[in-house]
Design an enzyme around this catalytic site. Sequence first.
Site, PDB file in Angstrom:
ATOM      1  N   CYS A  95       0.865  -1.179   0.000  1.00 32.27           N
ATOM      2  CA  CYS A  95       0.000   0.000   0.000  1.00 32.27           C
ATOM      3  C   CYS A  95       0.902   1.229   0.000  1.00 32.27           C
ATOM      4  O   CYS A  95       1.577   1.505   0.997  1.00 32.27           O
ATOM      5  CB  CYS A  95      -0.925   0.005   1.207  1.00 32.27           C
ATOM      6  SG  CYS A  95      -1.966   1.481   1.299  1.00 32.27           S
ATOM      7  N   HIS A 137      -2.851  -5.155 -10.012  1.00 31.67           N
ATOM      8  CA  HIS A 137      -3.741  -4.081 -10.466  1.00 31.67           C
ATOM      9  C   HIS A 137      -4.214  -4.341 -11.880  1.00 31.67           C
ATOM     10  O   HIS A 137      -3.452  -4.793 -12.742  1.00 31.67           O
ATOM     11  CB  HIS A 137      -3.015  -2.727 -10.445  1.00 31.67           C
ATOM     12  CG  HIS A 137      -2.882  -2.152  -9.079  1.00 31.67           C
ATOM     13  ND1 HIS A 137      -3.827  -1.337  -8.513  1.00 31.67           N
ATOM     14  CD2 HIS A 137      -1.901  -2.300  -8.158  1.00 31.67           C
ATOM     15  CE1 HIS A 137      -3.434  -0.995  -7.292  1.00 31.67           C
ATOM     16  NE2 HIS A 137      -2.276  -1.569  -7.057  1.00 31.67           N
ATOM     17  N   GLU A 193     -10.566  -0.947  -4.606  1.00 35.74           N
ATOM     18  CA  GLU A 193      -9.545  -1.778  -3.967  1.00 35.74           C
ATOM     19  C   GLU A 193     -10.105  -3.094  -3.458  1.00 35.74           C
ATOM     20  O   GLU A 193     -11.232  -3.154  -2.965  1.00 35.74           O
ATOM     21  CB  GLU A 193      -8.881  -1.016  -2.811  1.00 35.74           C
ATOM     22  CG  GLU A 193      -8.082   0.189  -3.267  1.00 35.74           C
ATOM     23  CD  GLU A 193      -7.115   0.676  -2.200  1.00 35.74           C
ATOM     24  OE1 GLU A 193      -6.422  -0.160  -1.589  1.00 35.74           O
ATOM     25  OE2 GLU A 193      -7.066   1.899  -1.969  1.00 35.74           O
ATOM     26  N   CYS A 235      -5.208   5.858  -4.026  1.00 29.20           N
ATOM     27  CA  CYS A 235      -4.480   4.583  -3.992  1.00 29.20           C
ATOM     28  C   CYS A 235      -3.133   4.797  -4.641  1.00 29.20           C
ATOM     29  O   CYS A 235      -3.049   5.060  -5.848  1.00 29.20           O
ATOM     30  CB  CYS A 235      -5.274   3.494  -4.718  1.00 29.20           C
ATOM     31  SG  CYS A 235      -4.411   1.902  -4.787  1.00 29.20           S
ATOM     32  N   GLY A 267      -2.180   2.026  -7.111  1.00 35.25           N
ATOM     33  CA  GLY A 267      -3.055   2.177  -8.276  1.00 35.25           C
ATOM     34  C   GLY A 267      -2.589   3.304  -9.178  1.00 35.25           C
ATOM     35  O   GLY A 267      -2.634   3.190 -10.409  1.00 35.25           O
TER      36      GLY A 267
END
Length: 284
Positions: free
Chosen positions: A75, A169, A218, A227, A230
Site C-alpha cells: 500500500c 492491479h 480496492e 491509492c 493504483g
Amino acid sequence: MLVRFTKMHGLGNDFVVIDLISQDIKLREEQMRALADRHLGIGYDQLLTVEPPSDPEADFLYRIFNANGREVEQCGNGARCLILFLREMGLTAKKSIVLETKGGNLFCKIEEGDNVSVNMGVPKLNPKDIPFLSEKTEVFYDIPVANKEHQQSECNHVTLSAINIGNPHAVIGVEDIKIAPLNELGPIIESHSSFPKKVNVSFMEIINRGEIALRVYERGVGETLACGTGACAAVVSGRLQGRLDPKVKVHLAGGSLYIHWPGQNKDIHMTGPACRVFEGKIKI
C-alpha cells in the site's frame, strides 16, 4: 485489552496505524473487521502495523490489512503515512527508511513538509508475477465479464492492463472518469477468475501527457479516495501505450500524487503527502 492507535490518511485513503514494537498484541481477523466498522469501531480503509524487521537490511516490518481483515502485499499511501508515524512517534530519526513488506522492501525518503517519496520498485508485467492468467505478456488483455448491463463490446469483454506494483492491479481506460462504471465493474473484475489472488481495479482518464485522473476500486475495501499503487499502475499502463511522459501528476478524489517512471525495467517512484488525524485507545 486496550490498544493504542493513530488514525492517519494519505489523500483521504485512511488508515489505523498500530505500533507492535511497544505493544505485545496479536489481532484476529474478526477484531480487525470490528475496528474497521465506521459506526461501531474506528473506521479505516487499511490497518497498518509496524514491527521489528526480519530482514537485516530493513529498518521496520510494515504489514497491511484490508477492512475485511485480510493481509495484502503493498500500500503506497499507507507507506507514506507509516513513515510520518515513525518520525512523529520518535521511532526513528532517519530521513531515508527501508520498510520490509510482504510485497518486497520499500525505500522511503522524507521530503519537505509532510511529503514522502517511496521507491515502489520495478513494476512486474509478466502475467505469472501479477498473477494473471495469460500465456504471454501484453499491453492490453481482453477478459469476458458476466454483467449483462455492461456492453463495452459486442462480446461483452473488458480491455485492461494487468500490472503488479507489490500487489496486483487492473487498469481500464475511460473517456470520462466521472461516469466510469466503477461500482458496476469493480466487484466483477476484483474477483475475476483471471486474477487468482483477486485484483485492485483502476479507471484512468488521460488528460494530457503529464496528467491523468484516476478512480480505484480496492480489493476487500471498495472505492477509496486515493491509492498509491493504483496511481503507479495507471502511469505504467499509460507509458506502455506511449501516451504518457516519464513524470505524471495523478489526480485522485482525495488529492494528487506525483509518479515518475523512466520505463521498462526501471524503478517507479511516488511522492505525496501524509497526515496524522488523531490518536487514541480502544478496547478490543
